[in-house]
Write an enzyme that holds these catalytic residues in place. Structure first.
Site, PDB file in Angstrom:
ATOM      1  N   SER A 604       0.845  -1.187   0.000  1.00 30.62           N
ATOM      2  CA  SER A 604       0.000   0.000   0.000  1.00 30.62           C
ATOM      3  C   SER A 604       0.890   1.251   0.000  1.00 30.62           C
ATOM      4  O   SER A 604       1.676   1.417  -0.934  1.00 30.62           O
ATOM      5  CB  SER A 604      -0.965  -0.032   1.189  1.00 30.62           C
ATOM      6  OG  SER A 604      -1.987   0.930   1.027  1.00 30.62           O
ATOM      7  N   ASP A 679      -8.788  -5.029  -6.617  1.00 30.92           N
ATOM      8  CA  ASP A 679      -8.549  -4.008  -5.589  1.00 30.92           C
ATOM      9  C   ASP A 679      -9.425  -2.785  -5.874  1.00 30.92           C
ATOM     10  O   ASP A 679      -9.317  -2.171  -6.930  1.00 30.92           O
ATOM     11  CB  ASP A 679      -7.069  -3.615  -5.594  1.00 30.92           C
ATOM     12  CG  ASP A 679      -6.652  -2.807  -4.381  1.00 30.92           C
ATOM     13  OD1 ASP A 679      -7.509  -2.107  -3.808  1.00 30.92           O
ATOM     14  OD2 ASP A 679      -5.458  -2.864  -4.009  1.00 30.92           O
ATOM     15  N   HIS A 711      -7.538  -5.360  -1.753  1.00 30.11           N
ATOM     16  CA  HIS A 711      -6.339  -4.654  -1.317  1.00 30.11           C
ATOM     17  C   HIS A 711      -5.578  -5.393  -0.212  1.00 30.11           C
ATOM     18  O   HIS A 711      -4.353  -5.341  -0.151  1.00 30.11           O
ATOM     19  CB  HIS A 711      -6.715  -3.253  -0.833  1.00 30.11           C
ATOM     20  CG  HIS A 711      -5.545  -2.363  -0.566  1.00 30.11           C
ATOM     21  ND1 HIS A 711      -4.637  -2.011  -1.551  1.00 30.11           N
ATOM     22  CD2 HIS A 711      -5.119  -1.759   0.568  1.00 30.11           C
ATOM     23  CE1 HIS A 711      -3.712  -1.224  -1.028  1.00 30.11           C
ATOM     24  NE2 HIS A 711      -3.973  -1.058   0.248  1.00 30.11           N
TER      25      HIS A 711
END
Length: 736
Positions: A604, A679, A711
């Site tokens: 991320s 995602d 995600h």
């Protein structure tokens, strides 16, 4: 020049774990039973303080949860409700998305709510609602009509259940079983009682409606998404592509327009609250005052540099009053710490106005009565307010930046007392009407434990001791578990950077070891803590394969005050990368570190950091693993991105400098990227843009994309394949 040679080591009172010496395997990391042992979630105390309730995964399937209880008086524990008794149909797309925002993962019973009188529980399951009566021990399927219910709540006095269905707000009278629609125009771009995307993802507001304490009415938001750009997002699965129409507010583009209404339960009449002439704003918080006649809301400017607490008197047509105004030259962080006292016309409010998050006592006209906490340390959050005894309980970093403890301070101001004592992370859960609390405790040397305590911190009982004895799933491996060394180095502006360093198993100071730098690096996160984390399982595996693992919280990360955070304003990936480079300079000063074989790995924002570090500092990092990275901030949402980079029109150069793409030419070799192909947070396009840019430059790299994964890369099979791949990559890059 960074003062990397002057690292300051920190002492830790953690004791080295003991147990078996079976080596970890990738396949064992996330298999059942969970390595952390019994780690209940959804901890609650009934409002009367007589029962502890929690969700516990089954031994044969750690992701399937049942509802359990413990009698506080006797300590007896038993299953309260078996998930097999409830409906288990597929979730709606709306609920799947909402749970992804809440970070709720699993099956069975995932949520439940106590009534204020402690006589009933409301349990949502697969779009249906169940009502459990404590006296009869019977569970009842409520008649909610056709369709999928979401965001269900028990009313404050337990007479109603409310929920959202098909973008409208409903109430069910539990005595008459009468179902009433409170709104009727929901549908398409109009949503009643629902939190918009950025409220869920970025503001920690998962709901769009709030019961008045006396049950007379409900405050709710009405959002209109028609101005938000509608995009067709591809979710790529193994057996096909799902096209999802989503209104996504890209940075610089339109947000929803929002209204705040109050609907009367008896006649469904709606009164609209004046939130001001400016429409391009946010409403991150709404809260009733105890009298049910006044409603507060927090008004946030689009640039997030102004946050107002406003109070509307619903008995008049006067405009709401601005009670408190917070302002910043960078941004104002949101929190959940607004509490209206019941015995006095006063409120408790958290603010970073002096540079650190602290608690303040105001009257209802906004006059400051007392600053309750102060110093160069941060309050995490208010845990409980005991008006009768005159205490505010809160968690914070007063004792140590790497630990979270429970403290209390008199409501009228005075000396702060530390309640929790053990080194680690304490997350207390208080009963609503009793000054007792559950302590959800963990540390690097102790998987999560749950214990019951008095308001003074006295240990009353174990709910889950989770001792790593010979019967514990972790015990066969615990003898090889490595604890880190903590320390700090200096950033280029003189601020202290905290780090933790894990040495390999069977460490030999005469050898040189390759290093994996594990990074997040973004705001609102802290990795360098004395805390148990399942993310550290892979770290322990790497240590057993002969790697050093290093983590450093760069400037911009959490719990260090606004000066530490605001360095990144309007230019991301600069100060953060410089700080990670300082960490590498320190590592290279250590005799046992192979300074030519250092990799960086993150997911991320950490994936973004891995790319920026490898591209901008190839002499510091030989290789990088980038998971689900943001590559171009114009692809991310308004509320998060503009908070740190401002609006693209006013900071075009900052957006360009903060993107990964201008630095692709600096890449030499040693990159692995991975991304979930479904995602809906960091869109897959972030990675495909990097793929194309690297390919256009003729650069060689590796990528692994996971069909159907979101995600968080959930699922034992996905994670096993992922970590096997990462371990193989690191072995090839750093050891050959």
């Amino acid at each position: 020049m960074l003062l990397s040679q002057s690292a300051i080591a920190a002492k830790s009172d953690l004791q080295q774990p003991t147990g078996g010496t079976t080596p970890l395997t990738i396949e064992r990391l996330y298999a059942s039973p969970a390595l952390a042992g019994s780690s209940p979630r959804g901890l609650k105390l009934s409002p009367d303080g007589q029962r502890v309730t929690y969700l516990a995964g089954r031994s044969e399937d750690q992701h399937l949860y049942d509802l359990w209880q413990m009698n506080v008086a006797t300590g007896e524990q038993a299953i309260l409700l078996n998930a097999d008794q409830l409906k288990s149909d597929e979730l709606s797309d709306e609920e799947k998305a909402r749970r992804e925002r809440q970070r709720i993962y699993g099956q069975g019973i995932m949520e439940y709510f106590w009534s204020d009188d402690s006589q009933a529980l409301l349990i949502p399951a697969s779009g249906a609602l169940y009502y459990y009566a404590v006296a009869t021990q019977k569970v009842e399927l409520l008649p909610t009509g056709e369709g999928f219910t979401t965001d269900a709540k028990l009313s404050p006095k337990g007479n109603f259940v409310s929920f959202v269905r098909e973008q409208n707000l409903y109430v069910l009278n539990l005595k008459t079983k009468t179902l009433t629609a409170l709104t009727h125009d929901g549908g398409g771009a109009i949503k009643n009682g629902m939190a918009e995307f950025v409220a869920q993802e970025e503001m920690d507001r998962m709901t769009g409606y709030w019961w008045a304490p006396d049950e007379s009415s409900i405050a709710f938001t009405r959002i209109d998404e028609s101005g938000v750009e509608q995009v067709t997002r591809n979710e790529i699965y193994a057996d096909g592509i799902k096209l999802t129409e989503q209104r996504y507010p890209y940075a610089g583009k339109n947000n929803v327009t929002i209204e705040l209404g109050v609907v009367n339960i008896s006649d469904q009449a709606v009164k609209w609250v004046d939130i001001g002439q400016e429409k391009d704003i946010y409403l991150p918080r709404v809260k009733w005052l105890p009298d049910s006649k006044q409603l507060s809301f927090q008004w946030q400017s689009r640039d997030q540099q102004t946050l107002d607490l406003r109070i509307a008197d619903l008995r008049s047509n006067d405009s709401p009053q601005i009670v408190i105004k917070e302002q910043s030259q960078a941004w104002v962080n949101l929190n959940n710490d607004l509490y209206f006292l019941k015995k006095q016309p006063q409120l408790i409010w958290a603010s970073e106005r002096d540079g650190f998050n602290h608690l303040y006592l105001f009257d209802l006209q906004g006059r400051l009565i007392k600053q309750l906490t102060k110093g160069d340390w941060a309050v995490d959050e208010v845990a409980y307010i005991d008006e009768k005894a005159g205490w505010v309980y809160f968690t914070g970093r007063k004792a140590s930046i790497i630990e979270k403890h429970l403290f209390r301070v008199p409501i009228k101001g005075g000396k702060i007392e530390q309640i929790s004592q053990r080194s680690g992370m304490h997350a207390p859960v208080f009963a609503d009407n009793q000054a007792i609390y559950l302590d959800y405790f963990n540390s690097l040397a102790q998987p999560p434990q749950i214990s019951l305590h008095s308001s003074e911190g006295k240990h009353l009982a174990w709910v889950e001791q989770n001792k790593v004895d010979k019967t514990h799933p972790l015990h066969p491996f615990f003898g090889l578990w490595q604890l880190p060394e903590f320390g700090q180095i200096k950033a280029e502006d003189g601020q202290a950077l905290q780090y933790r360093l894990f040495k390999p198993t069977a460490f030999d100071a005469t050898k040189k070891y390759p290093v994996v730098v594990r990074v997040y690096g973004g705001p609102h996160a802290q990795l360098v803590v004395n805390s148990w984390s399942e993310h550290d399982y892979f770290t322990q595996y790497l240590l057993q394969q002969g790697f050093v693992v290093f983590q450093l919280d760069n400037r911009g990360s959490a719990h260090r005050g606004t000066k530490f955070e605001h360095v990144i304003y309007k230019r991301l990936g600069e100060a953060e990368v410089n700080d990670q480079k300082a960490g590498v300079d320190y590592l290279r000063s250590l005799d046992y570190v192979d300074g030519d074989n250092i990799a960086i790995y993150g997911h991320s924002y950490g994936g973004y950091m891995a790319l920026m570090s490898l591209f901008k500092a190839p002499t510091h990092f030989k290789a990088a693993i980038s998971g689900a990275p943001v590559s171009d901030w114009s692809l991310y949402d308004t509320h998060y991105t503009e908070r740190y980079l401002s609006h693209p029109e006013s900071n075009a150069k900052g957006y360009e400098a903060s993107s990964v793409l201008p630095y692709v030419k600096g890449y030499q070799s040693g990159l692995l990227m991975y991304h979930g192909m479904a995602d809906d947070n960091v869109l897959f396009e972030n990675s495909t843009r990097v793929y194309k840019a690297l390919q256009d430059e003729g650069k060689l790299f590796q990528m692994i994309d996971y069909p159907g994964s979101k995600h968080s890369m959930r699922g034992e099979k996905v994670r096993t394949h992922l970590y096997r791949s990462l371990a193989d990559f690191l072995e090839r890059q750093l050891k050959h």
